[in-house]
Design an enzyme around this catalytic site. Structure first.
Site, mmCIF file in Angstrom:
data_model
loop_
_atom_site.group_PDB
_atom_site.id
_atom_site.type_symbol
_atom_site.label_atom_id
_atom_site.label_comp_id
_atom_site.label_asym_id
_atom_site.label_seq_id
_atom_site.Cartn_x
_atom_site.Cartn_y
_atom_site.Cartn_z
ATOM 1 N N THR A 1 45.605 62.258 39.632
ATOM 2 C CA THR A 1 44.161 62.346 39.873
ATOM 3 C C THR A 1 43.876 63.578 40.726
ATOM 4 O O THR A 1 44.313 63.664 41.878
ATOM 5 C CB THR A 1 43.680 61.065 40.588
ATOM 6 O OG1 THR A 1 43.983 59.962 39.723
ATOM 7 C CG2 THR A 1 42.195 61.112 40.864
ATOM 8 N N PHE B 1 34.719 43.614 38.093
ATOM 9 C CA PHE B 1 34.542 44.279 39.392
ATOM 10 C C PHE B 1 33.276 43.831 40.118
ATOM 11 O O PHE B 1 32.632 44.602 40.800
ATOM 12 C CB PHE B 1 34.621 45.810 39.238
ATOM 13 C CG PHE B 1 36.056 46.254 39.081
ATOM 14 C CD1 PHE B 1 36.755 45.926 37.932
ATOM 15 C CD2 PHE B 1 36.711 46.929 40.078
ATOM 16 C CE1 PHE B 1 38.088 46.258 37.778
ATOM 17 C CE2 PHE B 1 38.056 47.269 39.938
ATOM 18 C CZ PHE B 1 38.736 46.932 38.789
ATOM 19 N N CYS C 1 44.108 54.152 45.430
ATOM 20 C CA CYS C 1 43.211 54.936 44.560
ATOM 21 C C CYS C 1 41.760 54.956 45.024
ATOM 22 O O CYS C 1 41.230 56.017 45.347
ATOM 23 C CB CYS C 1 43.295 54.396 43.141
ATOM 24 S SG CYS C 1 44.977 54.402 42.519
#
Ligand code: UGA
Length: 457
Positions: A121, A249, A260
């Site tokens: 990332t 979520f 993350c």
């Protein structure tokens, strides 16, 4: 396809194993000799359901091998995936030193045309810099292309996520590179988003920040529900059935953790600030996440007082989420440290994260238990801090008989609050007006009326 994967952390190891399982010939590279020696004999350094079986199977069938030598690893490869860590630096930005180091080495060792793919990332513009670094370090005239292929794997289900993704994203300014990458994923019959480098890099941050936003939204809703007498789990269910919202979520809890979300949300904020933009929502996501843990702890100190000396608490869950042994940025670990700082002794248990937790928590005022019920012995309350399934099925009668006091702080809304209250517990959850909250409120009006004259309560 001949593939080299550099970095054997969560992303690299899962990637290498599954690429091999799809029939590619894969070499995994990591500079940590001990780690590589262990992986070679099937000893996987992380707990990830299903992973060790796939690694072993593909090693045995000759498609997967590992080395500590980058030059050896990339020698035969047509595609090189960079999967090294990009931890958060002091400024909030991602620390890209490992990516630069690997790019340099690739440049020095390039011995044929290759597509160099950044899977780590990384913030916008990183792939372009990778290209320049490789170019600057070339010792040959071979051509290469750079591509971005962010990962969307969740720890604990990364094998399943890679095999059955919602989408794959590939970004490059080279059609040849896009074609090669497409050929790796096309058999999955899942959408492939092809785009430019910068958009691919941004998709990853936007996705993680959006998911974190969902969590912070529902966590803030939880605060309102608790005060207004609504149940946040029911509210989330009612919202989530709307396809435009989606049910994932939306579980309120003690805040998101892990390696993350905290780092990627902070990095996106840094990117926006660097572009002279104040991303208000992203700042809000981070602020709410920090407060969520504090609201949870407030219930504890309102109930037990701020001096927890002499108290012992049973703690179920230390990992940052279920199905992993990872404790990086785990909110559960932070809560344990705070409770210990206030004087409490903690009896802790996690199905997978005991070894890692011991390394950061040490032995002072912590008892490491062999199972969930052992934590309850001589404990004044039970804390549920990680959403492991096995904690949802606690034998409440046994819990009540073993605890010194029938008090539960459920940071993950894992237990059925009606059942818990029916069993005679004082129960605290997140975003629900349970009997614990009512006791605290009554206590405010009649400080000694609820639990007799024990001033500690
Ligand atoms: C996250 C993303 O979900 C992946 O898509 C992404 O690839 C990965 O980051 C990454 O960037 O590498 P991960 O950190 O493994 O994956 O874990 P999540 O399942 O996303 O959970 C993150 C945190 O949010 C955990 O602490 C979890 O307990 C919490 N959470 C999650 C909630 O509090 N509520 C929810 O409803 C969901």
């Amino acid at each position: 396809m001949k593939i080299c994967v550099i970095g054997t952390g969560y992303v690299g190891l899962v990637g290498a194993a599954i690429f091999a399982d799809w029939g590619n010939t894969v070499v995994g590279v990591d500079k940590d000799q001990i780690k590589i020696d262990k992986i070679k004999i099937g000893e996987i350094p992380i707990y990830e359901p299903g992973l060790s079986e796939i690694v072993l199977k593909n090693i045995n069938e000759g498609r997967l091998s590992f080395t500590t030598s980058l030059s050896e690893g990339i020698r035969e490869a047509e595609v090189v995936f960079i999967c090294v860590g990009t931890p958060q630096s002091d400024s909030g930005a991602a620390d890209l030193s490992s990516v630069w180091e690997v790019a340099k080495e690739i440049g020095k060792n390039l011995n044929s045309y290759k597509v160099v793919v950044v899977k780590s990332t990384v913030p916008v513009g990183t792939n372009e810099r990778v290209k320049r670094i490789i170019q600057d370090n070339l010792t040959s005239n071979y051509d290469f292309d750079v591509a971005s292929n962010p990962e969307f794997l969740r720890e604990g289900s990364s094998v399943e996520d890679m095999r059955d993704p919602d989408r794959n994203v590939i970004g490059s300014d080279s059609q040849k590179a896009l074609e090669i990458l497409r050929s790796i994923y096309v058999h999955l019959n899942k959408p492939i988003v092809e785009c430019d480098l910068r958009s691919a890099e941004m998709i990853k941050y936007a996705s993680n920040a959006f998911l974190a936003a969902k969590i912070s939204f529902i966590n803030e809703m939880a605060q309102v529900c608790e005060r207004a007498g609504a149940d946040v789990s029911v509210v989330a269910k009612g919202m989530g059935l709307d396809k435009r919202i989606g049910s994932y979520f939306l579980n309120a809890g003690i805040g998101y953790g892990g390696s993350c979300f905290p780092k990627d949300v902070a990095a996106l904020y840094k990117t926006s600030s660097d572009q002279d933009y104040n991303f208000n929502m992203v700042r809000g996501i981070m602020e709410v996440n920090k407060l969520q843990k504090e609201y949870f702890l407030e219930k504890v100190t309102k109930f037990f007082g701020k001096n927890l000396t002499g108290k012992t608490f049973a703690v179920l869950g230390l990992a940052f989420k279920n199905n992993t042994d990872d404790i990086r940025d785990s909110v559960a670990i932070e809560i344990v440290k705070i409770l210990r700082g206030l004087g409490a002794t903690l009896n802790v248990y996690d199905p997978q994260a005991m070894y890692n937790s011991k390394k950061v928590l040490g032995e002072v005022s912590i008892k490491y238990c062999l199972d969930k019920y052992e934590t309850l012995e001589q404990a004044d309350a039970l804390f549920v801090l990680t959403e492991w399934k096995e904690f949802a099925s606690l034998d409440l009668e046994k819990v009540k008989l073993t605890l010194r006091e029938p008090v539960i702080f459920d940071g993950r809304n894992l237990l059925d609050w009606r059942k818990v209250e029916e069993h005679g517990f004082t129960y605290f959850a997140v975003g629900k007006r349970t009997n614990g909250i009512e006791k605290i409120e009554r206590k405010k009006l009649y400080p000694t009326a609820i639990l007799g004259n024990d001033n500690n309560h």
